[in-house]
Design a protein around this motif. Structure first.
Motif, PDB file in Angstrom:
ATOM      1  N   UNK A  32       1.022  -1.378   0.052  1.00 35.33           N
ATOM      2  CA  UNK A  32       0.000   0.098  -0.056  1.00 35.33           C
ATOM      3  C   UNK A  32       0.993   1.141   0.052  1.00 35.33           C
ATOM      4  N   UNK A  33       0.420   2.137  -0.529  1.00 28.73           N
ATOM      5  CA  UNK A  33       1.389   3.587  -0.790  1.00 28.73           C
ATOM      6  C   UNK A  33       0.451   4.580  -0.050  1.00 28.73           C
ATOM      7  N   UNK A  34       1.134   5.262   0.993  1.00 28.65           N
ATOM      8  CA  UNK A  34       0.548   6.373   1.468  1.00 28.65           C
ATOM      9  C   UNK A  34       1.211   7.696   0.734  1.00 28.65           C
ATOM     10  N   UNK A  35       0.279   8.395   0.406  1.00 28.95           N
ATOM     11  CA  UNK A  35       0.627   9.744  -0.270  1.00 28.95           C
ATOM     12  C   UNK A  35       0.467  10.943   0.711  1.00 28.95           C
ATOM     13  N   UNK A  36       1.702  11.666   0.813  1.00 26.33           N
ATOM     14  CA  UNK A  36       1.373  12.709   1.807  1.00 26.33           C
ATOM     15  C   UNK A  36       1.552  13.941   0.729  1.00 26.33           C
ATOM     16  N   UNK A  37       0.500  14.700   1.035  1.00 25.09           N
ATOM     17  CA  UNK A  37       0.435  15.979   0.003  1.00 25.09           C
ATOM     18  C   UNK A  37       1.187  17.332   0.461  1.00 25.09           C
ATOM     19  N   UNK A  38       2.175  16.804   1.271  1.00 24.87           N
ATOM     20  CA  UNK A  38       3.269  18.027   1.768  1.00 24.87           C
ATOM     21  C   UNK A  38       4.609  17.568   1.827  1.00 24.87           C
ATOM     22  N   UNK A  39       5.616  18.362   2.024  1.00 24.21           N
ATOM     23  CA  UNK A  39       6.848  17.887   2.115  1.00 24.21           C
ATOM     24  C   UNK A  39       7.276  17.225   3.363  1.00 24.21           C
ATOM     25  N   UNK A  40       8.352  16.392   3.409  1.00 26.84           N
ATOM     26  CA  UNK A  40       8.902  15.699   4.737  1.00 26.84           C
ATOM     27  C   UNK A  40       9.133  16.548   6.000  1.00 26.84           C
ATOM     28  N   UNK A  41       8.398  16.035   6.985  1.00 20.27           N
ATOM     29  CA  UNK A  41       8.572  16.825   8.021  1.00 20.27           C
ATOM     30  C   UNK A  41       7.511  17.598   8.326  1.00 20.27           C
ATOM     31  N   UNK A  42       6.493  18.001   7.175  1.00 16.12           N
ATOM     32  CA  UNK A  42       5.386  18.972   7.402  1.00 16.12           C
ATOM     33  C   UNK A  42       4.021  18.142   8.432  1.00 16.12           C
ATOM     34  N   UNK A  44       1.364  16.975   7.441  1.00 11.77           N
ATOM     35  CA  UNK A  44       0.622  16.153   6.761  1.00 11.77           C
ATOM     36  C   UNK A  44       1.566  14.807   6.684  1.00 11.77           C
ATOM     37  N   UNK A  45       2.815  14.992   6.465  1.00 14.16           N
ATOM     38  CA  UNK A  45       3.772  13.999   6.405  1.00 14.16           C
ATOM     39  C   UNK A  45       3.945  13.314   7.739  1.00 14.16           C
ATOM     40  N   UNK A  46       3.799  14.026   8.967  1.00 15.69           N
ATOM     41  CA  UNK A  46       4.011  13.589  10.179  1.00 15.69           C
ATOM     42  C   UNK A  46       2.491  12.686  10.484  1.00 15.69           C
ATOM     43  N   UNK A 205       2.811  27.973  12.159  1.00 15.21           N
ATOM     44  CA  UNK A 205       2.960  26.575  12.124  1.00 15.21           C
ATOM     45  C   UNK A 205       2.016  25.891  12.963  1.00 15.21           C
ATOM     46  N   UNK A 206       1.644  24.743  12.716  1.00 14.51           N
ATOM     47  CA  UNK A 206       1.080  23.950  13.585  1.00 14.51           C
ATOM     48  C   UNK A 206       1.815  23.491  14.651  1.00 14.51           C
ATOM     49  N   UNK A 207       1.537  23.053  15.886  1.00 18.10           N
ATOM     50  CA  UNK A 207       2.510  22.593  16.717  1.00 18.10           C
ATOM     51  C   UNK A 207       3.524  21.664  16.433  1.00 18.10           C
ATOM     52  N   UNK A 208       2.985  20.464  15.800  1.00 19.22           N
ATOM     53  CA  UNK A 208       4.177  19.501  15.461  1.00 19.22           C
ATOM     54  C   UNK A 208       5.206  20.012  14.540  1.00 19.22           C
ATOM     55  N   UNK A 209       4.903  20.925  13.607  1.00 19.11           N
ATOM     56  CA  UNK A 209       6.040  21.269  12.628  1.00 19.11           C
ATOM     57  C   UNK A 209       6.962  22.078  13.052  1.00 19.11           C
ATOM     58  N   UNK A 260      -7.259  23.300  11.244  1.00 20.30           N
ATOM     59  CA  UNK A 260      -7.081  22.459  10.026  1.00 20.30           C
ATOM     60  C   UNK A 260      -7.224  21.117  10.035  1.00 20.30           C
ATOM     61  N   UNK A 261      -8.163  20.791   9.464  1.00 21.92           N
ATOM     62  CA  UNK A 261      -8.409  18.974   9.460  1.00 21.92           C
ATOM     63  C   UNK A 261      -7.505  18.258   8.657  1.00 21.92           C
ATOM     64  N   UNK A 262      -7.026  17.008   9.157  1.00 19.04           N
ATOM     65  CA  UNK A 262      -6.232  16.190   8.706  1.00 19.04           C
ATOM     66  C   UNK A 262      -7.009  15.082   7.974  1.00 19.04           C
ATOM     67  N   UNK A 263      -7.006  14.851   6.820  1.00 25.78           N
ATOM     68  CA  UNK A 263      -7.978  14.134   6.211  1.00 25.78           C
ATOM     69  C   UNK A 263      -7.390  12.905   5.394  1.00 25.78           C
ATOM     70  N   UNK A 264      -8.029  11.919   5.248  1.00 26.75           N
ATOM     71  CA  UNK A 264      -7.642  10.651   4.478  1.00 26.75           C
ATOM     72  C   UNK A 264      -8.538  10.521   3.363  1.00 26.75           C
ATOM     73  N   UNK A 265      -8.017   9.999   2.095  1.00 23.44           N
ATOM     74  CA  UNK A 265      -8.808   9.870   0.897  1.00 23.44           C
ATOM     75  C   UNK A 265      -8.272   8.377   0.318  1.00 23.44           C
ATOM     76  N   UNK A 266      -9.274   7.807  -0.683  1.00 30.45           N
ATOM     77  CA  UNK A 266      -8.733   6.990  -1.545  1.00 30.45           C
ATOM     78  C   UNK A 266      -9.047   7.575  -2.995  1.00 30.45           C
TER      79      UNK A 266
END
Length: 334
Positions: A32-42, A44-46, A205-209, A260-266
């Motif tokens: 399975x491939x998880x596609x993060x629509x942002x760069x590493x460390x952002x 969405x990637x986290x 930024x969001x806290x995690x970033x 900001x919602x964090x969302x998952x799609x197919x």
């Protein structure tokens, strides 16, 4: 409940959850491939990697999972890639509200209706950040410094263009009667690096970033865009945790909430059984102690919207975002 009983309950819950996924009508038969629509460390990637780590740790699926970053075009690259995979249940895209806002403000080759919604799993918070050695110690000092400079002299960084970070920046402009030059980056993590290096003056930024930079004393938050202070918890620095940061309203910046919602799609055209498998999988992820730790560490708000509730949230957010985009002149003509 004793510590031993608590861990027993967790283990029992996870065993039930794992069985529920294993007995689903459809099962993945290849990687399975998880596609993060942002760069590493952002953020969405986290988010994508937190889900990947939990699924892998508890063997919630038998197939391997790889995370790939497709951040181009403010996330449009990832969504366009996923649209082209219609009918493929092995492509899972992780994003934010940019799934439905980008087609509103940019000529992109997809619409959110080309995708199959799975869930919105968290609401991420936003804070206003400055360099650790910046002379202003609070929001009012910061805004006075911005107002004293010629328009455009202060640079506000953020993840992507005409997305949530820039939307919030324009809300600050209006609320405080100032004007920032907005500098977009591929992720909030990149914006944090640029602030630490003094190439921009602030970011939202969001806290995690930016938790690493806060711990490392290269930048600090001035306020949180939340109606109440963020939850209390372990110290992030030697003296402060997220709860110690004042809200922006109590600091004199009249923006009571921005999330900001964090969302998952197919992809589109997947089967109901395939959709149901991933909805159930994300519910199992959310039931683990590792997910709770991720939420606490990143100071996000846990939620789970799927089906009609998710659809209603999208429609309501489109209405709100459309007004802001119209005011900024971002809307594209059909």
């Amino acid at each position: 409940m004793s510590r031993k009983a608590k861990f027993a309950a967790i283990a029992f819950g996870l065993s039930i959850g794992l069985a529920g996924v294993a007995n689903a009508a459809w099962q993945p038969a290849k990687p399975i491939e998880f596609i993060a629509t942002a760069g590493p460390g952002g953020g969405t990637d986290n988010f994508a990697r937190a889900v990947q780590n939990i699924v892998t740790k508890y063997k919630l699926v038998e197939q391997p999972i790889v995370v790939v970053n497709k951040a181009g075009g403010s996330g449009a690259e990832g969504y366009t890639y996923t649209k082209a995979m219609a009918g493929d249940p092995y492509k899972v895209v992780f994003g934010t509200s940019n799934a439905w806002t980008q087609p509103m403000v940019s000529r992109v080759a997809y619409n959110y209706t080309d995708l199959t919604p799975i869930a919105a799993m968290v609401q991420d918070e936003f804070l206003l950040w400055v360099k650790q050695d910046a002379p202003y110690q609070n929001v009012q000092d910061f805004l006075k410094a911005v107002a004293a400079k010629p328009a455009g002299d202060f640079k506000m960084g953020g993840a992507q263009s005409k997305d949530t970070d820039e939307t919030l920046t324009r809300m600050i402009d209006k609320a405080a009667k100032v004007k920032f030059v907005y500098i977009p980056f591929k992720s909030g993590a990149e914006a944090a690096v640029q602030l630490a290096g003094g190439h921009i003056d602030a970011h939202v930024n969001n806290p995690s970033e930016s938790i690493g930079q806060w711990k490392g004393s290269t930048q600090r938050p001035l306020c949180a865009f939340s109606p109440q202070r963020l939850p209390d918890g372990p110290k992030v620095t030697a003296t402060q945790n997220w709860h110690d940061i004042p809200t922006c309203v109590e600091s004199g910046l009249a923006i009571p909430q921005f999330q900001q919602p964090r969302t998952v799609w197919l992809p589109g055209k997947v089967s109901p059984d395939q959709t149901a498998f991933y909805v159930e999988l994300m519910k199992k992820v959310q039931a683990t102690p590792e997910w709770k730790e991720y939420i606490e560490r990143t100071s996000q708000t846990d939620t789970f919207l799927t089906g009609e509730a998710f659809s209603k949230f999208i429609k309501d957010d489109i209405e709100l975002t459309h007004k802001i985009a119209a005011d900024e002149g971002w809307l594209i003509s059909n």
